[in-house]
Design an enzyme around this catalytic site. Sequence first.
Site, PDB file in Angstrom:
ATOM      1  N   CYS A   7       0.844  -1.206   0.000  1.00  0.00           N
ATOM      2  CA  CYS A   7       0.000   0.000   0.000  1.00  0.00           C
ATOM      3  C   CYS A   7       0.878   1.255   0.000  1.00  0.00           C
ATOM      4  O   CYS A   7       0.542   2.253  -0.649  1.00  0.00           O
ATOM      5  CB  CYS A   7      -0.934   0.012   1.198  1.00  0.00           C
ATOM      6  SG  CYS A   7      -2.389  -1.046   1.002  1.00  0.00           S
ATOM      7  N   HIS A  46      -6.148  -2.520  -1.226  1.00  0.00           N
ATOM      8  CA  HIS A  46      -5.588  -3.534  -0.333  1.00  0.00           C
ATOM      9  C   HIS A  46      -6.510  -4.748  -0.238  1.00  0.00           C
ATOM     10  O   HIS A  46      -7.676  -4.619   0.126  1.00  0.00           O
ATOM     11  CB  HIS A  46      -5.354  -2.970   1.065  1.00  0.00           C
ATOM     12  CG  HIS A  46      -4.745  -3.988   2.004  1.00  0.00           C
ATOM     13  ND1 HIS A  46      -3.379  -4.183   2.077  1.00  0.00           N
ATOM     14  CD2 HIS A  46      -5.309  -4.889   2.845  1.00  0.00           C
ATOM     15  CE1 HIS A  46      -3.138  -5.158   2.950  1.00  0.00           C
ATOM     16  NE2 HIS A  46      -4.290  -5.607   3.420  1.00  0.00           N
ATOM     17  N   GLY A  93       3.838 -19.765   1.361  1.00  0.00           N
ATOM     18  CA  GLY A  93       5.043 -18.937   1.236  1.00  0.00           C
ATOM     19  C   GLY A  93       4.764 -17.454   1.134  1.00  0.00           C
ATOM     20  O   GLY A  93       5.642 -16.678   0.759  1.00  0.00           O
ATOM     21  N   HIS A 100      -0.649 -10.376  -4.294  1.00  0.00           N
ATOM     22  CA  HIS A 100       0.249 -10.068  -5.394  1.00  0.00           C
ATOM     23  C   HIS A 100       0.526 -11.312  -6.214  1.00  0.00           C
ATOM     24  O   HIS A 100       0.411 -12.436  -5.721  1.00  0.00           O
ATOM     25  CB  HIS A 100       1.570  -9.470  -4.888  1.00  0.00           C
ATOM     26  CG  HIS A 100       2.279 -10.319  -3.885  1.00  0.00           C
ATOM     27  ND1 HIS A 100       1.924 -10.358  -2.558  1.00  0.00           N
ATOM     28  CD2 HIS A 100       3.307 -11.191  -4.016  1.00  0.00           C
ATOM     29  CE1 HIS A 100       2.712 -11.206  -1.907  1.00  0.00           C
ATOM     30  NE2 HIS A 100       3.549 -11.731  -2.772  1.00  0.00           N
ATOM     31  N   HIS A 102       3.478 -12.995  -8.798  1.00  0.00           N
ATOM     32  CA  HIS A 102       4.847 -12.947  -9.315  1.00  0.00           C
ATOM     33  C   HIS A 102       4.821 -13.304 -10.804  1.00  0.00           C
ATOM     34  O   HIS A 102       4.200 -14.302 -11.181  1.00  0.00           O
ATOM     35  CB  HIS A 102       5.739 -13.976  -8.609  1.00  0.00           C
ATOM     36  CG  HIS A 102       5.876 -13.777  -7.131  1.00  0.00           C
ATOM     37  ND1 HIS A 102       7.015 -13.259  -6.547  1.00  0.00           N
ATOM     38  CD2 HIS A 102       5.030 -14.041  -6.093  1.00  0.00           C
ATOM     39  CE1 HIS A 102       6.865 -13.221  -5.228  1.00  0.00           C
ATOM     40  NE2 HIS A 102       5.670 -13.692  -4.924  1.00  0.00           N
TER      41      HIS A 102
HETATM   42  P1  5GP Z   1       5.649 -13.419  -1.213  1.00  0.00           P
HETATM   43  O1  5GP Z   1       6.595 -14.414  -0.626  1.00  0.00           O
HETATM   44  O2  5GP Z   1       4.852 -12.676  -0.168  1.00  0.00           O
HETATM   45  O3  5GP Z   1       4.789 -14.017  -2.291  1.00  0.00           O
HETATM   46  O4  5GP Z   1       6.564 -12.401  -1.983  1.00  0.00           O
HETATM   47  C1  5GP Z   1       6.778 -11.080  -1.618  1.00  0.00           C
HETATM   48  C2  5GP Z   1       7.759 -10.516  -2.630  1.00  0.00           C
HETATM   49  O5  5GP Z   1       7.804  -9.114  -2.469  1.00  0.00           O
HETATM   50  C3  5GP Z   1       9.187 -11.043  -2.468  1.00  0.00           C
HETATM   51  O6  5GP Z   1       9.616 -11.618  -3.700  1.00  0.00           O
HETATM   52  C4  5GP Z   1       9.993  -9.817  -2.077  1.00  0.00           C
HETATM   53  O7  5GP Z   1      11.287  -9.799  -2.619  1.00  0.00           O
HETATM   54  C5  5GP Z   1       9.134  -8.681  -2.611  1.00  0.00           C
HETATM   55  N1  5GP Z   1       9.239  -7.457  -1.832  1.00  0.00           N
HETATM   56  C6  5GP Z   1       9.112  -7.333  -0.480  1.00  0.00           C
HETATM   57  N2  5GP Z   1       9.246  -6.065  -0.101  1.00  0.00           N
HETATM   58  C7  5GP Z   1       9.457  -5.335  -1.245  1.00  0.00           C
HETATM   59  C8  5GP Z   1       9.676  -3.948  -1.488  1.00  0.00           C
HETATM   60  O8  5GP Z   1       9.689  -3.108  -0.595  1.00  0.00           O
HETATM   61  N3  5GP Z   1       9.866  -3.581  -2.780  1.00  0.00           N
HETATM   62  C9  5GP Z   1       9.825  -4.492  -3.818  1.00  0.00           C
HETATM   63  N4  5GP Z   1      10.017  -4.013  -5.049  1.00  0.00           N
HETATM   64  N5  5GP Z   1       9.625  -5.807  -3.609  1.00  0.00           N
HETATM   65  C10 5GP Z   1       9.446  -6.219  -2.339  1.00  0.00           C
HETATM   66 ZN    ZN Z   2      -1.807  -3.260   1.210  1.00  0.00          ZN
END
Ligand code: 5GP
Ligand code: ZN
Length: 114
Positions: A7, A46, A93, A100, A102
Amino acid sequence: MDDCIFCKIVAGMIPCRKVYEDERVLAFEDIQPMAPVHIILIPKRHIATLMDADAEGMADLQAMMVAARAVAKLKAIDARGFRLVINCNEEGGQVVFHLHMHLLGGQKLRCGLA
Ligand code: 5GP
Ligand code: ZN
């Protein structure tokens, strides 16, 4: 959400390397890339996890899919191929609790669930 990193990125309070934006979706470079192309796509609203997506959230998810295709084209990996991943909750994970997706690519990705 006051203490949500994503956010804060949407609000411009934390910088990001933006690659795509539309009415519903923001996409930016992952800060710790796991592949040559590693983009995070988020709804601007959010939503904590995939399980929290209501009807509006499903519209956001559709927009995220459309955005993913646009990003794949921008990164010139649409024909080569890429992978979309949504991690949900702890065993999935998920670390950042703002929904989000990937987008991973730029190399031959390994198979495997874990
Ligand atoms: P999750 O494991 O929650 O699916 O992935 C979160 C992703 O967000 C991770 O790949 C991590 O590197 C990325 N990430 C976390 N904090 C930040 C940030 O402040 N900026 C960016 N650009 N990526 C972030
Ligand atoms: Zn959020």
